[in-house]
Write an enzyme that holds these catalytic residues in place. Sequence first.
Site, short mmCIF file in Angstrom:
data_model
loop_
_atom_site.label_atom_id
_atom_site.label_comp_id
_atom_site.label_asym_id
_atom_site.label_seq_id
_atom_site.Cartn_x
_atom_site.Cartn_y
_atom_site.Cartn_z
N ARG A 1 0.90 -1.20 -0.06
CA ARG A 1 -0.09 0.14 0.03
C ARG A 1 0.87 1.26 0.01
O ARG A 1 0.57 2.29 0.59
CB ARG A 1 -0.96 -0.19 1.15
CG ARG A 1 -2.00 -1.13 1.35
CD ARG A 1 -3.13 -0.95 0.37
NE ARG A 1 -4.13 -1.94 0.52
CZ ARG A 1 -5.41 -1.71 1.23
NH1 ARG A 1 -5.86 -0.59 1.14
NH2 ARG A 1 -6.30 -2.42 1.18
N ARG B 1 -3.33 6.83 1.23
CA ARG B 1 -3.77 8.02 1.95
C ARG B 1 -2.74 8.83 2.90
O ARG B 1 -2.85 9.86 3.30
CB ARG B 1 -4.92 7.57 2.82
CG ARG B 1 -6.10 7.47 1.79
CD ARG B 1 -7.26 6.89 2.79
NE ARG B 1 -7.07 5.52 2.61
CZ ARG B 1 -8.07 4.67 3.50
NH1 ARG B 1 -9.17 5.18 3.75
NH2 ARG B 1 -7.68 3.34 3.66
N ARG C 1 -6.21 12.25 -5.65
CA ARG C 1 -7.73 11.57 -5.43
C ARG C 1 -8.72 12.54 -5.45
O ARG C 1 -9.85 12.40 -5.95
CB ARG C 1 -7.72 10.70 -4.21
CG ARG C 1 -8.92 9.95 -3.92
CD ARG C 1 -9.10 9.39 -2.65
NE ARG C 1 -9.04 10.18 -1.48
CZ ARG C 1 -9.04 9.98 -0.34
NH1 ARG C 1 -9.03 8.64 0.08
NH2 ARG C 1 -8.98 10.87 0.78
N ASP D 1 -7.09 -2.11 -7.41
CA ASP D 1 -7.61 -2.72 -6.13
C ASP D 1 -8.06 -4.25 -6.36
O ASP D 1 -8.21 -4.54 -7.53
CB ASP D 1 -9.14 -2.12 -5.64
CG ASP D 1 -9.14 -2.56 -4.22
OD1 ASP D 1 -8.66 -1.77 -3.17
OD2 ASP D 1 -10.05 -3.25 -3.95
N TYR E 1 -15.24 -11.33 0.26
CA TYR E 1 -16.14 -10.14 0.07
C TYR E 1 -17.44 -10.23 -0.80
O TYR E 1 -18.22 -9.63 -0.84
CB TYR E 1 -15.27 -9.08 -0.90
CG TYR E 1 -14.09 -8.32 0.07
CD1 TYR E 1 -14.25 -7.37 0.89
CD2 TYR E 1 -12.76 -8.82 0.28
CE1 TYR E 1 -13.38 -6.80 1.81
CE2 TYR E 1 -11.81 -8.31 0.72
CZ TYR E 1 -12.30 -7.32 1.55
OH TYR E 1 -10.93 -6.71 2.62
O1 CP3 Z 1 -0.17 -1.24 -2.57
C1 CP3 Z 1 -0.48 -0.34 -3.50
O2 CP3 Z 1 -0.15 0.82 -3.13
C2 CP3 Z 1 -1.45 -0.62 -4.33
C3 CP3 Z 1 -2.74 -0.52 -4.18
C4 CP3 Z 1 -3.84 -1.16 -3.52
C5 CP3 Z 1 -4.85 -0.71 -3.12
N1 CP3 Z 1 -5.75 -1.81 -2.74
C6 CP3 Z 1 -5.40 0.53 -3.10
C7 CP3 Z 1 -6.53 1.00 -2.22
C8 CP3 Z 1 -3.51 -2.68 -3.02
C9 CP3 Z 1 -2.30 -3.54 -3.50
C10 CP3 Z 1 -5.05 -2.91 -2.73
C11 CP3 Z 1 -5.13 -4.26 -2.26
C12 CP3 Z 1 -6.60 -4.66 -1.35
N2 CP3 Z 1 -7.74 -3.93 -1.48
C13 CP3 Z 1 -6.66 -5.56 -0.31
C14 CP3 Z 1 -5.46 -6.54 -0.03
C15 CP3 Z 1 -3.99 -6.10 0.54
C16 CP3 Z 1 -4.20 -6.24 2.25
O3 CP3 Z 1 -3.61 -5.25 2.68
O4 CP3 Z 1 -4.38 -7.24 2.48
C17 CP3 Z 1 -7.80 -5.58 0.06
C18 CP3 Z 1 -8.38 -6.42 1.24
C19 CP3 Z 1 -8.46 -4.56 -0.63
C20 CP3 Z 1 -10.01 -4.14 -0.39
C21 CP3 Z 1 -9.98 -2.63 -0.11
N3 CP3 Z 1 -10.03 -1.59 -0.76
C22 CP3 Z 1 -10.15 -1.89 1.29
C23 CP3 Z 1 -10.16 -3.09 2.42
C24 CP3 Z 1 -10.09 -0.83 1.14
C25 CP3 Z 1 -10.03 0.37 2.23
C26 CP3 Z 1 -11.39 0.82 2.58
C27 CP3 Z 1 -11.19 2.00 3.54
O5 CP3 Z 1 -11.90 2.83 3.21
O6 CP3 Z 1 -10.60 2.11 4.32
C28 CP3 Z 1 -9.96 -0.34 -0.31
C29 CP3 Z 1 -9.68 0.78 -0.71
C30 CP3 Z 1 -8.43 1.19 -1.39
N4 CP3 Z 1 -7.62 0.35 -2.19
C31 CP3 Z 1 -7.56 2.36 -0.89
C32 CP3 Z 1 -6.50 2.26 -1.61
C33 CP3 Z 1 -5.22 3.16 -1.88
C34 CP3 Z 1 -8.06 3.56 -0.04
C35 CP3 Z 1 -9.17 4.03 -0.71
C36 CP3 Z 1 -9.01 5.81 -0.57
O7 CP3 Z 1 -8.17 6.26 -0.87
O8 CP3 Z 1 -10.06 6.28 -0.11
#
Ligand code: CP3
Length: 353
Positions: free
Chosen positions: A27, A31, A40, A77, A154
């Site tokens: 990640r 943020r 964003r 994602d 999910y």
């Molecule tokens: O690593 C990176 O920088 C690449 C980007 C990346 C994102 N999601 C961007 C993202 C990666 C590799 C993921 C994978 C992901 N997404 C996982 C598996 C990774 C892990 O940590 O185990 C999972 C479970 C998800 C599903 C998901 N998407 C969740 C649980 C969330 C968070 C929701 C929240 O509001 O906290 C997301 C959203 C997400 N995906 C964000 C980012 C940067 C945040 C969204 C935002 O900017 O508001």
Amino acid sequence: MSTLKNDRLLRALRREPLDRTPVWIMRQAGRYLPEYRATRERAGGFIELMRNPEMCCEVTLQPIDRFDLDAGILFSDILTIPDAMGLGLYFETGEGPCFKRSVRSEADIDALHIPDPEQDLGYVMDAVRTIVRELGGRVPLIGFSGSPWTLATYMVEGGSTREFARVKTMAFAEPELMHRLLGILADAVTAYLAAQIRAGAAAVQVFDTWGGSLGHAAYREFSLAYMQRIVQGLRALGHTEPVILFTKGGGQWIEAIAATGCEGVGLDWTTDLGHARRQTGGRVALQGNMDPSMLRAPPARVRQEVAAILDSFGEGSGHVFNLGHGITPDINPENVRVLVESVRELSPAYHRR
Ligand code: CP3
């Protein structure tokens, strides 16, 4: 690969000699970076950002430009696949990801659209192509997907869960239904990762975020077997790019994970790297494994922890430095700089022969 200026990640994953340990952060684009939040904002939201290849490229490069990391990870994602299958992904502030439709019955599984990566997920492939072009060989780009079990979690729950009640009910009460869903997902993930590799990804990681919710036998049956199918499927398609499997909470199953034929095993912070290395006998590279919460400590403590993790792996190639899970939004980017610089300064001592 020969055109890469920095191929430390690939060399470490293949356990080839190198000058120091490579480092990237799960990640890493996100943020905690003000420049990410600004992009964003311009995009109008996370989903809009994710669907815009130029902006995906911009945020993928942000942490590389800032910290000089040894790899980029595609900004996207794991939930792109269920979305492309027709479930309707959206984000509810404070609640994380949600789906308009969930998968609870045989009819729901029959109704799933099997995505064609270039047609239905073309925005992801365009992002990969744009990022690889803009990187110009600076560092390799890591592509990724969720594991079938994690995606199923999910899809069946319809969003995030703490209990895994619905998805485990399907697994244990209607196993043949669950196996059908997981088989469809394994095929979709294989095609998706193959397309990312064709678009230019130099390595791929499978995020099995929820594999650790399963028991010992259930993990093998419902998660690992399908990740193995993905590794073998990529090999059958002729792709030799390194595959990293990351099961959060999978520390007890390292030997079984290593036996899938993957190159790298991601570990969370509950596992000792040295112990894991002895268990796997150098057959795979290990990735990890600092507790992301350590980045809330003062810089000197972060540096001390980097030193301890490098020392726990010991001498030689085969370690990719990373956190044990994704970085959280509250982290001060300056502590990430301390982490990266500490790896750069302290790791060469482990690579002199
Ligand atoms: O690593 C990176 O920088 C690449 C980007 C990346 C994102 N999601 C961007 C993202 C990666 C590799 C993921 C994978 C992901 N997404 C996982 C598996 C990774 C892990 O940590 O185990 C999972 C479970 C998800 C599903 C998901 N998407 C969740 C649980 C969330 C968070 C929701 C929240 O509001 O906290 C997301 C959203 C997400 N995906 C964000 C980012 C940067 C945040 C969204 C935002 O900017 O508001």
